[in-house]
Scaffold this active site. Structure first.
Site, short mmCIF file in Angstrom:
data_model
loop_
_atom_site.label_atom_id
_atom_site.label_comp_id
_atom_site.label_asym_id
_atom_site.label_seq_id
_atom_site.Cartn_x
_atom_site.Cartn_y
_atom_site.Cartn_z
N ASP A 31 0.86 -1.19 0.00
CA ASP A 31 0.00 0.00 0.00
C ASP A 31 0.89 1.24 0.00
O ASP A 31 1.91 1.31 0.68
CB ASP A 31 -0.89 -0.02 1.25
CG ASP A 31 -2.03 0.96 1.18
OD1 ASP A 31 -3.20 0.53 1.13
OD2 ASP A 31 -1.75 2.19 1.18
N ASN A 88 -12.76 -3.21 2.95
CA ASN A 88 -13.61 -2.03 3.14
C ASN A 88 -14.64 -2.02 2.01
O ASN A 88 -14.28 -2.23 0.85
CB ASN A 88 -12.78 -0.75 3.10
CG ASN A 88 -11.78 -0.68 4.24
OD1 ASN A 88 -12.04 -1.19 5.33
ND2 ASN A 88 -10.65 -0.05 4.00
N HIS A 101 -10.41 -5.30 -2.89
CA HIS A 101 -9.07 -5.59 -2.37
C HIS A 101 -9.15 -5.98 -0.90
O HIS A 101 -9.97 -5.47 -0.15
CB HIS A 101 -8.12 -4.40 -2.55
CG HIS A 101 -8.68 -3.08 -2.09
ND1 HIS A 101 -9.60 -2.37 -2.82
CD2 HIS A 101 -8.45 -2.35 -0.99
CE1 HIS A 101 -9.91 -1.25 -2.20
NE2 HIS A 101 -9.23 -1.21 -1.06
P1 DGP Z 1 -9.58 1.45 0.49
O1 DGP Z 1 -9.70 2.69 1.32
O2 DGP Z 1 -10.02 0.20 1.25
O3 DGP Z 1 -10.24 1.58 -0.84
O4 DGP Z 1 -8.02 1.26 0.25
C1 DGP Z 1 -7.34 1.82 -0.81
C2 DGP Z 1 -5.88 1.78 -0.45
O5 DGP Z 1 -5.14 1.90 -1.64
C3 DGP Z 1 -5.40 2.88 0.46
O6 DGP Z 1 -4.87 2.29 1.66
C4 DGP Z 1 -4.28 3.58 -0.30
C5 DGP Z 1 -3.96 2.62 -1.41
N1 DGP Z 1 -3.61 3.20 -2.68
C6 DGP Z 1 -4.29 4.17 -3.36
N2 DGP Z 1 -3.70 4.42 -4.55
C7 DGP Z 1 -2.63 3.58 -4.62
C8 DGP Z 1 -1.64 3.36 -5.63
O7 DGP Z 1 -1.61 3.99 -6.70
N3 DGP Z 1 -0.69 2.42 -5.37
C9 DGP Z 1 -0.69 1.70 -4.19
N4 DGP Z 1 0.28 0.80 -4.03
N5 DGP Z 1 -1.62 1.88 -3.23
C10 DGP Z 1 -2.57 2.81 -3.45
#
Ligand code: DGP
Length: 115
Positions: A31, A88, A101
């Site tokens: 993340d 979530n 996810h």
């Molecule tokens: P949610 O809030 O459950 O939809 O989680 C989305 C997560 O994705 C959040 O913890 C941040 C992560 N995230 C958002 N954009 C990116 C990205 O471009 N790359 C990565 N590796 N993580 C991301």
């Protein structure tokens, strides 16, 4: 189903991510905004927007996501200490990316209940 989310692009290899595990069905990557020493997201290659959009045909795939998370927990070395897996769903669940996810959080004791 078309999938223009950032995670769809990661699953298709169109944008980079720090991938820690992948197989035919799932991709796991770190993340961008970690909430624990290890914070990995496990996504299906096949796009499903939210848990609400999963049907009986997705049951095996969703199981595979959790098995992949357990594999990563072992790989990261905290399987025995423990960890958390979270999905979530929609606004009140805090979902911001609409490609299903599983969050895998580990590497420190986690509080309960979450905020
Ligand atoms: P949610 O809030 O459950 O939809 O989680 C989305 C997560 O994705 C959040 O913890 C941040 C992560 N995230 C958002 N954009 C990116 C990205 O471009 N790359 C990565 N590796 N993580 C991301």
């Amino acid at each position: 189903m078309s999938d223009d989310t950032i995670f769809g692009k990661i699953a298709r290899g169109e944008i980079p991510a720090d991938i820690v595990y992948e197989d035919e069905h799932a991709v796991a990557f770190r993340d961008l905004n970690p909430q624990a020493p290890t914070h990995v997201l496990v996504i299906p290659r096949r796009p499903i927007a939210t848990l609400n959009d999963a049907g009986p045909d997705d049951a095996e795939l969703i199981g595979r996501l959790f098995l992949a998370a357990a594999k990563v927990a072992a790989q990261e070395g905290f399987a025995d200490d423990g960890y958390r897996t979270v999905i979530n769903c929609n606004a009140d669940g805090g979902q911001t990316v609409y490609h299903l996810h599983v969050h895998l959080l580990g590497g420190r004791p986690l509080q309960w209940p979450p905020g």
